[in-house]
Enzyme design. Sequence first.
Site: not given
Length: 312
Positions: A238-239
Amino acid sequence: MTQRIPLLIDTDPGVDDALALLMAFNDTAHEVVGLTIAAGNVGLDHTVRNALKLCEIAGRSDVPVYAGCPGPLLHPSPDAADVHGLDGFGDVGYAPAAHDVQAEHAALAILRLSHEHAGKLLLVTLGPLTNVAVALKLDPTLPQRVARLVVMGGAVSAHGNLTPAAEFNVAFDPEAAHLVFQAFPQFDVADWEATMAHGLPHSDVEQWLASPSPRAAFYDQISRQTRLWSADRRGDRWHSADALAMAFALNPDGATRQESRPFAVELTGTLTRGATVTDWNRQTGRPDNARLLLGYDQARFEALVQAALAAG
């Protein structure tokens, strides 16, 4: 005791903004002196409401919140409600914060706080640069009083996320970004490409969110939609762009690779409006105005995120 560094955050909360704000509140070396709020991820009414709520959840209702510009300087732009939820916080239906926004406009608050903390102020921008651009138009001497400007924005080699070439924050209001990048002789950039190189493992994030902390519980709720969106499209990491920018702002010595180059915004291209152009070969003769974050200590970044979620 060393005096804390005054930190002013211009932001458009937004799930990733919320994580960055929790990191800032959790940092003992910095004192958040205000949040100036822009439209961006969603409309201004929502971003202001979200900022107030996050302050309340973090036990920081003392931090003043200032509403700013409701849209870009010149041209309408799409928001990111498809990623963050229609309200920017995952549409979880939270109860509004008990305290309210300040009467002063965000651009005026930026100028006032720059005078109150002249030569010491750390200004971190996590959203479109509209408020800062308006402040610059009101007082072009603003950069002289800001000790350091950290911008989450751009894509250093034009691998964008809003368009094929352009990153969301800059492309939302390219004219504002142009004004800011021209006015500040030096600024730091944590761009979208650095974000993509520093993803957070979904499995670890889920463990951190299981912490018995009001911050973790609230963040688990508001980020669930965007984490599911990310897992479906981007795999096992996840960014969080704003979290990486905040790590760089709070702990610049965590940077493992940086390059300084001339950095500008394309305003008129048919395919490239809003793209940032890095003059890698210094062909234009312009001075290096941007210090670009190309690598950050991943373990330190993850530790800062985990600590911020578990706090309180």
